[in-house]
Design a protein around this motif. Sequence first.
Motif, mmCIF file in Angstrom:
data_model
loop_
_atom_site.group_PDB
_atom_site.id
_atom_site.type_symbol
_atom_site.label_atom_id
_atom_site.label_comp_id
_atom_site.label_asym_id
_atom_site.label_seq_id
_atom_site.Cartn_x
_atom_site.Cartn_y
_atom_site.Cartn_z
ATOM 1 N N LEU A 159 1.072 -1.464 -0.305
ATOM 2 C CA LEU A 159 0.370 0.243 -0.231
ATOM 3 C C LEU A 159 0.623 1.469 0.011
ATOM 4 O O LEU A 159 0.602 1.920 -0.323
ATOM 5 N N LYS A 160 2.550 1.221 0.725
ATOM 6 C CA LYS A 160 3.179 2.224 0.617
ATOM 7 C C LYS A 160 3.061 3.086 -0.695
ATOM 8 O O LYS A 160 3.715 3.826 -0.632
ATOM 9 N N ALA A 161 3.761 1.530 -1.523
ATOM 10 C CA ALA A 161 4.243 1.081 -2.541
ATOM 11 C C ALA A 161 3.019 2.062 -3.417
ATOM 12 O O ALA A 161 3.141 3.045 -4.401
ATOM 13 N N ALA A 162 2.240 1.415 -3.202
ATOM 14 C CA ALA A 162 0.310 2.190 -4.665
ATOM 15 C C ALA A 162 0.292 3.233 -4.216
ATOM 16 O O ALA A 162 0.173 4.385 -5.179
ATOM 17 N N ASP A 163 1.013 4.194 -3.026
ATOM 18 C CA ASP A 163 0.587 5.427 -2.466
ATOM 19 C C ASP A 163 1.612 6.020 -3.071
ATOM 20 O O ASP A 163 1.049 7.153 -3.918
ATOM 21 N N MET A 164 2.720 5.869 -3.770
ATOM 22 C CA MET A 164 3.816 6.625 -3.920
ATOM 23 C C MET A 164 4.035 6.357 -5.605
ATOM 24 O O MET A 164 4.243 8.146 -6.465
ATOM 25 N N GLN A 165 3.265 5.852 -6.314
ATOM 26 C CA GLN A 165 3.377 5.374 -6.779
ATOM 27 C C GLN A 165 1.594 6.464 -7.568
ATOM 28 O O GLN A 165 2.387 7.793 -8.687
ATOM 29 N N GLN A 166 0.660 6.880 -6.825
ATOM 30 C CA GLN A 166 -0.365 8.347 -6.839
ATOM 31 C C GLN A 166 0.355 9.159 -6.891
ATOM 32 O O GLN A 166 0.270 10.207 -7.355
ATOM 33 N N LYS A 167 1.610 9.175 -5.901
ATOM 34 C CA LYS A 167 2.116 10.815 -5.660
ATOM 35 C C LYS A 167 3.127 11.125 -7.011
ATOM 36 O O LYS A 167 2.583 12.103 -7.057
ATOM 37 N N ALA A 168 3.410 9.852 -7.147
ATOM 38 C CA ALA A 168 4.153 10.388 -8.896
ATOM 39 C C ALA A 168 3.753 10.465 -9.853
ATOM 40 O O ALA A 168 4.495 11.570 -10.937
ATOM 41 N N ALA A 169 2.168 10.182 -9.778
ATOM 42 C CA ALA A 169 1.656 10.417 -10.848
ATOM 43 C C ALA A 169 1.255 11.502 -11.173
ATOM 44 O O ALA A 169 0.747 12.526 -11.828
ATOM 45 N N GLU A 170 0.728 12.270 -9.662
ATOM 46 C CA GLU A 170 -0.135 13.875 -9.486
ATOM 47 C C GLU A 170 1.163 14.498 -9.596
ATOM 48 O O GLU A 170 0.645 15.882 -10.396
ATOM 49 N N ALA A 171 2.415 13.954 -9.961
ATOM 50 C CA ALA A 171 3.605 15.483 -9.622
ATOM 51 C C ALA A 171 3.786 14.171 -11.062
ATOM 52 O O ALA A 171 4.340 16.750 -11.558
ATOM 53 N N ALA A 172 3.762 14.090 -11.952
ATOM 54 C CA ALA A 172 3.948 14.341 -13.708
ATOM 55 C C ALA A 172 2.892 15.068 -13.992
ATOM 56 O O ALA A 172 2.812 15.652 -15.323
ATOM 57 N N ILE A 173 1.325 14.792 -13.650
ATOM 58 C CA ILE A 173 1.050 16.081 -14.300
ATOM 59 C C ILE A 173 1.001 17.896 -13.709
ATOM 60 O O ILE A 173 0.889 18.005 -14.856
ATOM 61 N N GLU A 174 1.266 17.665 -12.854
ATOM 62 C CA GLU A 174 1.808 19.228 -12.708
ATOM 63 C C GLU A 174 2.873 19.282 -12.943
ATOM 64 O O GLU A 174 2.949 20.466 -13.988
ATOM 65 N N GLU A 175 4.430 18.284 -13.391
ATOM 66 C CA GLU A 175 5.298 18.544 -14.291
ATOM 67 C C GLU A 175 4.094 18.844 -15.692
ATOM 68 O O GLU A 175 5.224 20.077 -16.675
ATOM 69 N N THR A 176 3.355 18.426 -16.058
ATOM 70 C CA THR A 176 2.355 18.592 -17.649
ATOM 71 C C THR A 176 2.314 19.653 -17.509
ATOM 72 O O THR A 176 2.437 20.310 -18.752
ATOM 73 N N ARG A 177 1.622 20.143 -16.711
ATOM 74 C CA ARG A 177 1.559 21.457 -16.556
ATOM 75 C C ARG A 177 2.330 22.757 -16.519
ATOM 76 O O ARG A 177 2.282 23.626 -17.045
ATOM 77 N N SER A 178 3.243 22.464 -15.807
ATOM 78 C CA SER A 178 4.181 23.353 -16.498
ATOM 79 C C SER A 178 5.104 23.983 -17.791
ATOM 80 O O SER A 178 5.279 24.788 -18.362
ATOM 81 N N GLY A 179 4.918 22.493 -18.379
ATOM 82 C CA GLY A 179 4.566 23.376 -20.087
ATOM 83 C C GLY A 179 4.385 23.804 -20.648
ATOM 84 O O GLY A 179 4.309 24.272 -21.568
#
Length: 189
Positions: free
Chosen positions: A60-80
Amino acid sequence: QLTEIDIKNQIATVNYNLDIILGLTENTQITVDSNSILDAKSVQPLPYYLQNYVQNRNDLKAADMQQKAAEAAIEETRSGLYPRLVVGADYNYLRPNPRIVPPLDQFQPTWDVGFKISYSITGLYENKAKADVSRARLAEAKAQYDDLSDNAKMDINRNYMQYTESMEKIDVAQKSLTQAEENYKIVKS
């Protein structure tokens, strides 16, 4: 006697599996300390375990970290979508310093600062596709987390019920043993 045979087979199977999991030779005998099993254990109610399962499950900790990484990827995409500002500074202490005219044969310090603003027009179209992929990955990560969380809750509930059932069976077996000993005394006398 039939139950005893079944239990002996189960014990042999579990012993063999533990030997393999622990990396021991396959004929190592592992014995159970029955005194510690029958000691009174403090068992919390089921809601306690359901509230605290996230801290003890690495999946569950790993799945939570994957979820946070996906949220960070969205933010990174928005920065473009926004212009980029690059700031740079440079300090030189050279002999001879080519920035100084006429060049002197001595150490001379110079510095400079620069700003650059850039905006990618093609990035508008590329970011839309990247944002869609990032959102899909976030949805997948959330679904995976929810699935793992549900499975963990079901595992905890099943294990808790099996534990309480086993403890009740031990109590019944203890009572049966006491009654059998009493019946044996009566028959013997």
